[in-house]
Design an enzyme around this catalytic site. Structure first.
Site, PDB file in Angstrom:
ATOM      1  CG  ASN A 181      -6.329 -10.193  14.639  1.00 43.56           C
ATOM      2  OD1 ASN A 181      -6.595  -9.509  15.342  1.00 43.56           O
ATOM      3  ND2 ASN A 181      -6.252  -9.773  13.213  1.00 43.56           N
TER       4      ASN A 181
ATOM      5  CB  THR B 119      -4.191  -7.709   8.375  1.00 44.88           C
ATOM      6  OG1 THR B 119      -5.051  -7.307   7.341  1.00 44.88           O
ATOM      7  CG2 THR B 119      -3.909  -9.288   8.120  1.00 44.88           C
ATOM      8  CB  SER B 120      -9.471  -6.364   9.719  1.00 46.30           C
ATOM      9  OG  SER B 120      -9.254  -5.398   8.644  1.00 46.30           O
TER      10      SER B 120
ATOM     11  CG  HIS C 178      -2.098  -1.107   1.054  1.00 49.84           C
ATOM     12  ND1 HIS C 178      -2.903  -1.524   2.240  1.00 49.84           N
ATOM     13  CD2 HIS C 178      -2.515  -1.840   0.056  1.00 49.84           C
ATOM     14  CE1 HIS C 178      -3.555  -2.468   1.659  1.00 49.84           C
ATOM     15  NE2 HIS C 178      -3.561  -2.793   0.216  1.00 49.84           N
TER      16      HIS C 178
HETATM   17  C1  BJW Z   1      -3.713  -6.510  16.534  1.00 54.44           C
HETATM   18  C2  BJW Z   1      -3.176  -5.613  17.590  1.00 54.44           C
HETATM   19  C3  BJW Z   1      -1.981  -6.196  18.231  1.00 54.44           C
HETATM   20  C4  BJW Z   1      -4.802  -4.574  16.741  1.00 54.44           C
HETATM   21  N1  BJW Z   1      -1.471  -7.372  17.995  1.00 54.44           N
HETATM   22  N2  BJW Z   1      -3.305  -7.776  16.204  1.00 54.44           N
HETATM   23  C5  BJW Z   1     -13.323  -7.660  -3.167  1.00 54.44           C
HETATM   24  C6  BJW Z   1     -14.736  -7.276  -2.403  1.00 54.44           C
HETATM   25  C7  BJW Z   1     -15.009  -6.145  -2.182  1.00 54.44           C
HETATM   26  C8  BJW Z   1     -14.358  -4.826  -2.354  1.00 54.44           C
HETATM   27  C9  BJW Z   1     -13.075  -5.215  -3.003  1.00 54.44           C
HETATM   28  C10 BJW Z   1     -12.629  -6.422  -3.363  1.00 54.44           C
HETATM   29  N3  BJW Z   1     -11.457  -6.304  -4.073  1.00 54.44           N
HETATM   30  C11 BJW Z   1     -11.171  -4.985  -3.994  1.00 54.44           C
HETATM   31  C12 BJW Z   1     -12.087  -4.216  -3.560  1.00 54.44           C
HETATM   32  C13 BJW Z   1     -12.198  -2.804  -3.205  1.00 54.44           C
HETATM   33  C14 BJW Z   1     -11.267  -2.389  -2.064  1.00 54.44           C
HETATM   34  C15 BJW Z   1     -11.614  -3.135  -0.742  1.00 54.44           C
HETATM   35  O1  BJW Z   1     -10.750  -4.115  -0.431  1.00 54.44           O
HETATM   36  N4  BJW Z   1     -12.503  -3.007   0.027  1.00 54.44           N
HETATM   37  C16 BJW Z   1     -12.811  -3.585   1.188  1.00 54.44           C
HETATM   38  C17 BJW Z   1     -12.832  -2.566   2.435  1.00 54.44           C
HETATM   39  C18 BJW Z   1     -14.094  -4.339   0.675  1.00 54.44           C
HETATM   40  N5  BJW Z   1      -9.901  -2.618  -2.570  1.00 54.44           N
HETATM   41  C19 BJW Z   1      -9.316  -1.367  -3.208  1.00 54.44           C
HETATM   42  O2  BJW Z   1      -9.843  -0.481  -3.636  1.00 54.44           O
HETATM   43  C20 BJW Z   1      -7.735  -1.819  -3.514  1.00 54.44           C
HETATM   44  N6  BJW Z   1      -7.455  -1.553  -5.063  1.00 54.44           N
HETATM   45  C21 BJW Z   1      -8.037  -2.281  -5.673  1.00 54.44           C
HETATM   46  O3  BJW Z   1      -8.808  -3.189  -5.501  1.00 54.44           O
HETATM   47  O4  BJW Z   1      -7.940  -1.683  -7.084  1.00 54.44           O
HETATM   48  C22 BJW Z   1      -8.708  -2.354  -7.957  1.00 54.44           C
HETATM   49  C23 BJW Z   1      -8.086  -1.699  -9.533  1.00 54.44           C
HETATM   50  C24 BJW Z   1      -7.277  -2.593 -10.511  1.00 54.44           C
HETATM   51  C25 BJW Z   1      -6.894  -1.862 -11.650  1.00 54.44           C
HETATM   52  C26 BJW Z   1      -6.983  -0.420 -11.775  1.00 54.44           C
HETATM   53  C27 BJW Z   1      -7.719   0.538 -10.834  1.00 54.44           C
HETATM   54  C28 BJW Z   1      -8.029  -0.246  -9.632  1.00 54.44           C
HETATM   55  C29 BJW Z   1      -6.920  -0.662  -2.875  1.00 54.44           C
HETATM   56  C30 BJW Z   1      -6.966  -0.968  -1.145  1.00 54.44           C
HETATM   57  C31 BJW Z   1      -6.079   0.173  -0.772  1.00 54.44           C
HETATM   58  C32 BJW Z   1      -6.272   0.150   0.944  1.00 54.44           C
HETATM   59  N7  BJW Z   1      -5.699   1.287   1.385  1.00 54.44           N
HETATM   60  C33 BJW Z   1      -5.658   1.657   2.693  1.00 54.44           C
HETATM   61  C34 BJW Z   1      -4.912   3.022   2.840  1.00 54.44           C
HETATM   62  C35 BJW Z   1      -3.609   3.268   2.625  1.00 54.44           C
HETATM   63  C36 BJW Z   1      -3.123   4.465   2.936  1.00 54.44           C
HETATM   64  C37 BJW Z   1      -3.099   4.865   4.407  1.00 54.44           C
HETATM   65  O5  BJW Z   1      -2.548   4.344   5.252  1.00 54.44           O
HETATM   66  O6  BJW Z   1      -3.924   5.944   4.503  1.00 54.44           O
HETATM   67  O7  BJW Z   1      -4.487   0.741   3.512  1.00 54.44           O
HETATM   68  S1  BJW Z   1      -7.096   1.383   3.448  1.00 54.44           S
HETATM   69  C38 BJW Z   1      -6.508   0.821   4.945  1.00 54.44           C
HETATM   70  O8  BJW Z   1      -6.847  -0.770   5.166  1.00 54.44           O
HETATM   71  C39 BJW Z   1      -4.890   0.521   4.805  1.00 54.44           C
HETATM   72  C40 BJW Z   1      -4.499  -0.600   5.356  1.00 54.44           C
HETATM   73  O9  BJW Z   1      -3.319  -1.147   4.805  1.00 54.44           O
HETATM   74  C41 BJW Z   1      -5.737  -1.470   4.906  1.00 54.44           C
HETATM   75  C42 BJW Z   1      -5.857  -2.825   5.718  1.00 54.44           C
HETATM   76  O10 BJW Z   1      -5.990  -2.559   7.234  1.00 54.44           O
HETATM   77  P1  BJW Z   1      -5.764  -3.413   8.285  1.00 54.44           P
HETATM   78  O11 BJW Z   1      -3.910  -3.172   8.263  1.00 54.44           O
HETATM   79  O12 BJW Z   1      -5.674  -4.813   8.195  1.00 54.44           O
HETATM   80  O13 BJW Z   1      -5.995  -2.724   9.616  1.00 54.44           O
HETATM   81  P2  BJW Z   1      -7.322  -2.921  10.418  1.00 54.44           P
HETATM   82  O14 BJW Z   1      -7.662  -1.638  11.354  1.00 54.44           O
HETATM   83  O15 BJW Z   1      -8.563  -3.133   9.492  1.00 54.44           O
HETATM   84  O16 BJW Z   1      -7.317  -4.375  11.229  1.00 54.44           O
HETATM   85  C43 BJW Z   1      -6.427  -4.310  12.222  1.00 54.44           C
HETATM   86  C44 BJW Z   1      -6.281  -5.613  12.708  1.00 54.44           C
HETATM   87  O17 BJW Z   1      -5.141  -5.803  13.740  1.00 54.44           O
HETATM   88  C45 BJW Z   1      -7.587  -5.788  13.523  1.00 54.44           C
HETATM   89  O18 BJW Z   1      -8.005  -7.337  12.971  1.00 54.44           O
HETATM   90  C46 BJW Z   1      -7.230  -6.136  14.915  1.00 54.44           C
HETATM   91  O19 BJW Z   1      -7.921  -7.023  15.706  1.00 54.44           O
HETATM   92  C47 BJW Z   1      -5.514  -6.329  14.961  1.00 54.44           C
HETATM   93  N8  BJW Z   1      -4.824  -5.730  16.010  1.00 54.44           N
HETATM   94  N9  BJW Z   1      -3.744  -4.599  17.496  1.00 54.44           N
HETATM   95  C48 BJW Z   1      -2.213  -8.014  16.866  1.00 54.44           C
HETATM   96  N10 BJW Z   1      -1.519  -5.596  19.243  1.00 54.44           N
END
Ligand code: BJW
Ligand code: ZN
Length: 269
Positions: A241, A216-217, A134
């Site tokens: 997690n 990661t979620s 990302h």
């Molecule tokens: C602990 C802890 C501790 C806490 N120890 N654990 C299929 C279905 C539906 C939708 C889509 C799909 N495929 C694609 C999509 C659309 C979309 C998507 O996935 N949406 C979903 C929300 C459904 N995806 C996209 O848009 C992606 N692009 C794409 O698909 O492009 C297609 C394309 C092709 C060709 C041309 C053009 C387009 C892009 C996704 C980009 C995500 N960006 C972000 C922001 C990054 C910049 C920033 O930082 O500002 O990335 S969003 C945000 O979520 C960030 C993260 O990397 C990402 C994941 O989050 P993460 O890391 O999992 O965090 P949390 O908060 O969700 O979870 C934390 C976890 O930790 C929890 O489980 C806690 O329990 C745990 N935890 N403390 C262990 N101490």
């Protein structure tokens, strides 16, 4: 067999990782939570006060560049004050060991790199450098010509947060080449991930002897598809997690607890 996260599971997961020659690791914001970097979803998450569509999309940046730029400046100041935690440190030490370890991260905070540099001391830190799916908060990119530069990291505490009075709205700087607004070099919703990084991550997942998934979620695709590829290839998947995720039913071992506590135990020598 899905483990419940007890001591026996931890020991068995540890044995699987110790026996593996190739390990792929997918990390998310939970691994950095104990370093003080907020996660996205859930209690205390960054999406608590703003919906992602309002901040982490190209449309949001076009609509209100000052709001988006101010939010990222605040996050840069926050990350600049954070240090790798025991989870990052354990992973960096593991990557320096005899196995082929591929770290794939969704995080944009640069903490894996810092842990790798610390762990390698005079050696080569490249072993612990992750593939950043990302992008990076520590780089800027021109919104028109893609010119990339190092970001300016504001001093800790110097930028008001989104919930503070007088929250930080600030117009983004302009590109020195083409004068378009500069943006953070991160991947927003609806934007494509770098194709070769993504292919590298999927290939590593299919070929690894074990897949470790930390903090990661497992909701955001295509990154969430990386451990699913390991599952499909019949590889053991070890999830660390605080709580269950959509990946949990497919994990061989689900170790519930904090990354900073579990990783040193499951990876330690
Ligand atoms: C602990 C802890 C501790 C806490 N120890 N654990 C299929 C279905 C539906 C939708 C889509 C799909 N495929 C694609 C999509 C659309 C979309 C998507 O996935 N949406 C979903 C929300 C459904 N995806 C996209 O848009 C992606 N692009 C794409 O698909 O492009 C297609 C394309 C092709 C060709 C041309 C053009 C387009 C892009 C996704 C980009 C995500 N960006 C972000 C922001 C990054 C910049 C920033 O930082 O500002 O990335 S969003 C945000 O979520 C960030 C993260 O990397 C990402 C994941 O989050 P993460 O890391 O999992 O965090 P949390 O908060 O969700 O979870 C934390 C976890 O930790 C929890 O489980 C806690 O329990 C745990 N935890 N403390 C262990 N101490
Ligand atoms: Zn430009």
């Amino acid at each position: 067999m899905t483990g419940s996260g007890g001591t026996r599971d931890l020991e068995e997961a540890r044995a699987v990782l110790a026996a593996a020659e190739r390990v792929v690791v997918l990390t998310g914001s939970g691994i950095s939570a104990e370093a003080g970097v907020p996660t996205f979803r859930g209690a205390g998450g960054l999406w608590r006060s703003h919906r992602p569509e309002e901040l982490a999309t190209p449309e949001a940046f076009r609509r209100d560049p000052a709001l988006v730029w101010g939010w990222y400046r605040w996050r840069r100041a926050l990350v600049g004050a954070c240090r790798p935690n025991p989870g990052h440190v354990a992973l960096a030490a593991f990557a320096l060991g005899p196995r082929d370890v591929e770290i794939v991260t969704q995080n944009v905070d640069g903490l894996h790199q810092r842990a790798a540099q610390d762990a390698a001391a005079d050696g080569d830190p490249a072993a612990g450098f992750p593939t950043e799916l990302h992008g990076s908060l520590l780089r800027d990119r021109c919104s028109r010509c893609d010119r990339r530069t190092d970001a300016e990291i504001p001093p800790p505490g110097s930028v008001p947060g989104p919930d503070d009075p007088g929250a930080a709205d600030q117009a983004p700087p302009r590109c020195v080449s083409c004068d378009a607004p500069v943006r953070p070099d991160v991947v927003w919703f609806g934007e494509a991930l770098d194709a070769s990084s993504l292919e590298h991550a999927f290939e590593a997942a299919r070929e690894a002897d074990a897949c470790l998934v930390v903090g990661t979620s497992a909701l955001v695709y295509p990154a969430a598809g990386v451990p699913r590829a390991a599952v499909a290839a019949g590889r053991p998947v070890i999830e660390v997690n605080l709580e269950p995720t959509p990946l949990t039913p497919y994990a061989t071992f689900s170790l519930q607890g904090s990354a900073g506590t579990i990783l040193p135990r499951v990876l330690g020598g």
